[in-house]
Design a protein around this motif. Structure first.
Motif, PDB file in Angstrom:
ATOM      1  N   LYS A 120       0.840  -1.201   0.000  1.00  0.00           N
ATOM      2  CA  LYS A 120       0.000   0.000   0.000  1.00  0.00           C
ATOM      3  C   LYS A 120       0.877   1.255   0.000  1.00  0.00           C
ATOM      4  N   ARG A 121       1.851   1.262   0.895  1.00  0.00           N
ATOM      5  CA  ARG A 121       2.755   2.425   0.992  1.00  0.00           C
ATOM      6  C   ARG A 121       3.522   2.625  -0.323  1.00  0.00           C
ATOM      7  N   TRP A 122       4.041   1.554  -0.883  1.00  0.00           N
ATOM      8  CA  TRP A 122       4.782   1.669  -2.134  1.00  0.00           C
ATOM      9  C   TRP A 122       3.882   2.100  -3.282  1.00  0.00           C
ATOM     10  N   ALA A 123       2.659   1.574  -3.323  1.00  0.00           N
ATOM     11  CA  ALA A 123       1.725   1.962  -4.384  1.00  0.00           C
ATOM     12  C   ALA A 123       1.458   3.467  -4.315  1.00  0.00           C
ATOM     13  N   GLU A 124       1.312   3.989  -3.103  1.00  0.00           N
ATOM     14  CA  GLU A 124       1.125   5.431  -2.927  1.00  0.00           C
ATOM     15  C   GLU A 124       2.348   6.190  -3.447  1.00  0.00           C
ATOM     16  N   GLU A 125       3.528   5.722  -3.074  1.00  0.00           N
ATOM     17  CA  GLU A 125       4.778   6.377  -3.504  1.00  0.00           C
ATOM     18  C   GLU A 125       4.913   6.380  -5.027  1.00  0.00           C
ATOM     19  N   LEU A 126       4.457   5.290  -5.656  1.00  0.00           N
ATOM     20  CA  LEU A 126       4.602   5.138  -7.099  1.00  0.00           C
ATOM     21  C   LEU A 126       3.447   5.766  -7.878  1.00  0.00           C
ATOM     22  N   GLY A 127       2.460   6.302  -7.151  1.00  0.00           N
ATOM     23  CA  GLY A 127       1.336   6.949  -7.812  1.00  0.00           C
ATOM     24  C   GLY A 127       0.237   6.011  -8.277  1.00  0.00           C
ATOM     25  N   PHE A 128       0.224   4.794  -7.775  1.00  0.00           N
ATOM     26  CA  PHE A 128      -0.825   3.827  -8.108  1.00  0.00           C
ATOM     27  C   PHE A 128      -1.933   3.920  -7.059  1.00  0.00           C
ATOM     28  N   LYS A 129      -2.715   4.995  -7.131  1.00  0.00           N
ATOM     29  CA  LYS A 129      -3.740   5.257  -6.102  1.00  0.00           C
ATOM     30  C   LYS A 129      -4.810   4.166  -6.045  1.00  0.00           C
ATOM     31  N   ASP A 130      -5.221   3.672  -7.216  1.00  0.00           N
ATOM     32  CA  ASP A 130      -6.233   2.608  -7.239  1.00  0.00           C
ATOM     33  C   ASP A 130      -5.701   1.336  -6.590  1.00  0.00           C
ATOM     34  N   ALA A 131      -4.446   1.017  -6.847  1.00  0.00           N
ATOM     35  CA  ALA A 131      -3.830  -0.160  -6.237  1.00  0.00           C
ATOM     36  C   ALA A 131      -3.716   0.033  -4.730  1.00  0.00           C
ATOM     37  N   ALA A 132      -3.328   1.228  -4.309  1.00  0.00           N
ATOM     38  CA  ALA A 132      -3.209   1.514  -2.875  1.00  0.00           C
ATOM     39  C   ALA A 132      -4.553   1.324  -2.182  1.00  0.00           C
ATOM     40  N   ALA A 133      -5.636   1.741  -2.831  1.00  0.00           N
ATOM     41  CA  ALA A 133      -6.970   1.579  -2.252  1.00  0.00           C
ATOM     42  C   ALA A 133      -7.337   0.103  -2.127  1.00  0.00           C
ATOM     43  N   LEU A 134      -6.981  -0.691  -3.124  1.00  0.00           N
ATOM     44  CA  LEU A 134      -7.250  -2.137  -3.057  1.00  0.00           C
ATOM     45  C   LEU A 134      -6.448  -2.785  -1.923  1.00  0.00           C
ATOM     46  N   PHE A 135      -5.175  -2.391  -1.792  1.00  0.00           N
ATOM     47  CA  PHE A 135      -4.354  -2.936  -0.703  1.00  0.00           C
ATOM     48  C   PHE A 135      -4.914  -2.521   0.660  1.00  0.00           C
ATOM     49  N   ALA A 136      -5.381  -1.293   0.772  1.00  0.00           N
ATOM     50  CA  ALA A 136      -5.940  -0.809   2.039  1.00  0.00           C
ATOM     51  C   ALA A 136      -7.172  -1.619   2.426  1.00  0.00           C
ATOM     52  N   GLN A 137      -7.993  -1.927   1.451  1.00  0.00           N
ATOM     53  CA  GLN A 137      -9.199  -2.710   1.705  1.00  0.00           C
ATOM     54  C   GLN A 137      -8.828  -4.111   2.198  1.00  0.00           C
ATOM     55  N   THR A 138      -7.890  -4.746   1.525  1.00  0.00           N
ATOM     56  CA  THR A 138      -7.458  -6.089   1.928  1.00  0.00           C
ATOM     57  C   THR A 138      -6.778  -6.044   3.285  1.00  0.00           C
ATOM     58  N   LEU A 139      -5.944  -5.055   3.517  1.00  0.00           N
ATOM     59  CA  LEU A 139      -5.262  -4.921   4.801  1.00  0.00           C
ATOM     60  C   LEU A 139      -6.279  -4.829   5.940  1.00  0.00           C
ATOM     61  N   GLY A 140      -7.334  -4.070   5.746  1.00  0.00           N
ATOM     62  CA  GLY A 140      -8.371  -3.961   6.760  1.00  0.00           C
ATOM     63  C   GLY A 140      -9.028  -5.306   7.049  1.00  0.00           C
ATOM     64  N   GLU A 141      -9.268  -6.078   6.013  1.00  0.00           N
ATOM     65  CA  GLU A 141      -9.877  -7.405   6.193  1.00  0.00           C
ATOM     66  C   GLU A 141      -8.920  -8.361   6.906  1.00  0.00           C
ATOM     67  N   GLU A 142      -7.638  -8.278   6.584  1.00  0.00           N
ATOM     68  CA  GLU A 142      -6.655  -9.134   7.251  1.00  0.00           C
ATOM     69  C   GLU A 142      -6.579  -8.791   8.742  1.00  0.00           C
ATOM     70  N   LYS A 143      -6.608  -7.502   9.058  1.00  0.00           N
ATOM     71  CA  LYS A 143      -6.569  -7.082  10.466  1.00  0.00           C
ATOM     72  C   LYS A 143      -7.809  -7.564  11.205  1.00  0.00           C
ATOM     73  N   LYS A 144      -8.954  -7.491  10.552  1.00  0.00           N
ATOM     74  CA  LYS A 144     -10.200  -7.947  11.177  1.00  0.00           C
ATOM     75  C   LYS A 144     -10.144  -9.460  11.428  1.00  0.00           C
ATOM     76  N   THR A 145      -9.612 -10.202  10.490  1.00  0.00           N
ATOM     77  CA  THR A 145      -9.463 -11.648  10.678  1.00  0.00           C
ATOM     78  C   THR A 145      -8.547 -11.935  11.855  1.00  0.00           C
ATOM     79  N   ASP A 146      -7.452 -11.196  11.953  1.00  0.00           N
ATOM     80  CA  ASP A 146      -6.528 -11.371  13.079  1.00  0.00           C
ATOM     81  C   ASP A 146      -7.242 -11.088  14.401  1.00  0.00           C
ATOM     82  N   GLU A 147      -8.049 -10.037  14.438  1.00  0.00           N
ATOM     83  CA  GLU A 147      -8.807  -9.717  15.653  1.00  0.00           C
ATOM     84  C   GLU A 147      -9.789 -10.828  16.005  1.00  0.00           C
TER      85      GLU A 147
END
Length: 164
Positions: A120-147
């Protein structure tokens, strides 16, 4: 030789997590079958469905990046999943099995969270905003699963293992 830069590192890491997610997708049904607690079995089944979506999102990121979806062998996830297999074999039928499965699943989740956070961080740095949004969504789901896994460990699996 292609230049080694953030973009090539991003692409390599994308291939790594794509491989990992596909391996996880194959491992989750076995973990669900092995789980003794109905809530843990349900959590694994739910996460399998989510993981299918994660793979689809990764395919979208490859498309955004202009690359064909392709995995790259990930020794880290191979080792983490192997540990899960060992727990399934060594603790089968014991009160400690579910606590071990939660532990193994959280190792997977933590690996995924580090990868998705970095991508997500790298996608933001590289200007891939749509990719960063997809990674953010998945990251949130992974955190919820961990919880969810932490809650299941605390409320049932660890107590079951300790009481035996």
């Amino acid at each position: 030789m292609a230049e080694k830069n953030l973009e090539s590192l991003f692409h390599d890491t994308l291939k790594d997590i794509y491989y990992a997610e596909r391996k996880i997708l194959k491992a989750l049904p076995k973990m669900a079958r092995g789980a003794q607690l109905p809530e843990l079995k349900a959590a694994f089944e739910k996460h399998r469905d989510e993981t299918e979506v994660h793979v689809e999102r990764l395919q979208q990121v490859f498309e955004i990046f202009g690359k064909r979806p392709q995995g790259k062998t990930c020794p880290a996830i191979e080792g983490i999943l192997e540990e899960g297999e060992e727990i399934l074999d060594e603790y089968k039928g014991t009160p400690a099995l579910d606590a071990g499965l939660v532990s193994a699943a959280q190792a997977v989740e933590h690996y995924e969270m580090t990868r998705y956070g970095t991508l997500k961080r790298w996608a933001e740095e590289l200007g891939f905003k749509d990719a960063a949004a997809l990674f953010a969504q998945t990251l949130g789901e992974e955190k919820k699963t961990d919880e969810t896994l932490s809650m299941l460990a605390k409320s049932a699996a660890n107590q079951q293992a300790k009481a035996a």
